[in-house]
Write an enzyme that holds these catalytic residues in place. Structure first.
Site, PDB file in Angstrom:
ATOM      1  N   ASP A  83       0.837  -1.212   0.000  1.00 28.36           N
ATOM      2  CA  ASP A  83       0.000   0.000   0.000  1.00 28.36           C
ATOM      3  C   ASP A  83       0.870   1.259   0.000  1.00 28.36           C
ATOM      4  O   ASP A  83       1.999   1.245   0.512  1.00 28.36           O
ATOM      5  CB  ASP A  83      -0.904  -0.023   1.238  1.00 28.36           C
ATOM      6  CG  ASP A  83      -2.060   0.946   1.124  1.00 28.36           C
ATOM      7  OD1 ASP A  83      -2.349   1.419   0.006  1.00 28.36           O
ATOM      8  OD2 ASP A  83      -2.674   1.245   2.167  1.00 28.36           O
ATOM      9  N   ASN A 131     -10.974  -2.584  -5.337  1.00 26.86           N
ATOM     10  CA  ASN A 131     -10.224  -1.604  -6.142  1.00 26.86           C
ATOM     11  C   ASN A 131     -10.913  -1.266  -7.469  1.00 26.86           C
ATOM     12  O   ASN A 131     -10.564  -0.286  -8.128  1.00 26.86           O
ATOM     13  CB  ASN A 131      -8.784  -2.087  -6.406  1.00 26.86           C
ATOM     14  CG  ASN A 131      -7.881  -2.033  -5.187  1.00 26.86           C
ATOM     15  OD1 ASN A 131      -6.980  -2.853  -5.026  1.00 26.86           O
ATOM     16  ND2 ASN A 131      -8.098  -1.054  -4.311  1.00 26.86           N
TER      17      ASN A 131
END
Ligand code: IPE
Ligand code: IPE
Ligand code: MG
Length: 252
Positions: free
Chosen positions: A31, A79
């Protein structure tokens, strides 16, 4: 923040190996690509490009340390809610990564496999995955497990539905067991992760490996993914080696 600053001492690969306590399976939530890009005044797509670049040295280092399985969260079922141009950039980077790195990963003894609902990915990505998996299927040094269109809840629901299909004809009241459940998950045959690493400081799981992380040690670093290098990996494994795992029992 309560991250792992106290383990910041530099440790080298050899020391980690000699401790005799190398995690068999490391899972990483890669991330912070977007924040890395924003800090540098670059596009998010450029952040993802640098993020992909950061992956190869980590794969090689894990193999060198003797890790058996490295699972990386590359694209989640959530996502898809990002802007289409960012999704397109991520899919293009995936295809580019597989095309350009498969041969080298094969030479390193890395077997590529995936978890997640691969049939939900664009055709081009699916074909690149098939090619990379076929090319590396015989490799046994380490598994590089790419989590693509992956969500822990989606994986569990798909697993249970397949189990129901397979057991429909049984007349007696057959019940799902934990080992049967594990064997229907996308990770069937792999050990559970020993160590979960999340870069860029967020203290959450984000729908990653909900079943498999039951007893994983969690390590969160403030370092953004494009800056995560083998020295950062060493810090994470070193921190893991200081942990006392009890699995619900008592410290001896
Ligand atoms: C992680 O970086 C990569 C993917 C989720 C594909 P992010 O894009 O989430 O980066 P941040 O969290 O916005 O910094
Ligand atoms: C998790 O990161 C997914 C990947 C790294 C592929 P996200 O950036 O999507 O997670 P949230 O939204 O911050 O929880
Ligand atoms: Mg993020």
């Amino acid at each position: 923040m309560e991250t792992e600053a106290r383990h910041d001492a530099l440790v080298n690969r050899q020391e980690l190996i000699e401790s005799g306590n190398v995690p068999r399976h490391i899972a990483i939530i890669m991330d912070g690509n977007g924040r890395w890009a924003r800090q540098k005044g670059l596009t998010r797509a450029e952040g993802h490009r640098q993020g992909v670049k950061a992956l190869k040295p980590i794969v090689k280092e894990c193999a060198a340390i003797g890790v058996d399985v490295l699972t990386v969260y590359a694209f989640s079922t959530e996502n898809w809610s990002r802007p289409q141009n960012e999704i397109d950039a991520l899919m293009a980077l995936l295809v580019e990564f597989l095309r350009s790195e498969t041969e080298e990963l094969k030479a390193e003894g890395v077997c590529i496999r995936t978890i997640g609902n691969i049939s939900g990915l664009p055709e081009l990505a699916q074909r690149a995955i098939q090619t990379a998996m076929a090319a590396t299927a015989q490799q046994t040094r380490m598994v590089l497990n790419l989590a693509l269109n992956y969500g822990g809840r989606d994986e569990i629901v798909r697993a249970i539905n397949r189990w129901i299909q397979d057991n429909r004809s049984l007349t007696d009241n057959v019940l799902l067991t934990a080992p049967a459940m594990a064997s229907y998950l996308d990770t069937a045959g792999l050990p559970d992760p020993d160590l979960l690493i999340r870069s860029s400081g967020e203290m959450r799981i984000s729908n990653f490996l909900l079943w498999q992380l039951a007893y994983a040690e969690i390590y969160v670093t403030e370092t953004l993914w494009p800056d995560f290098d083998p020295a950062e990996l060493h810090k994470a494994i070193h921190a893991y080696q200081q942990r006392v795992r009890r699995f619900g029992g008592l410290r001896e």
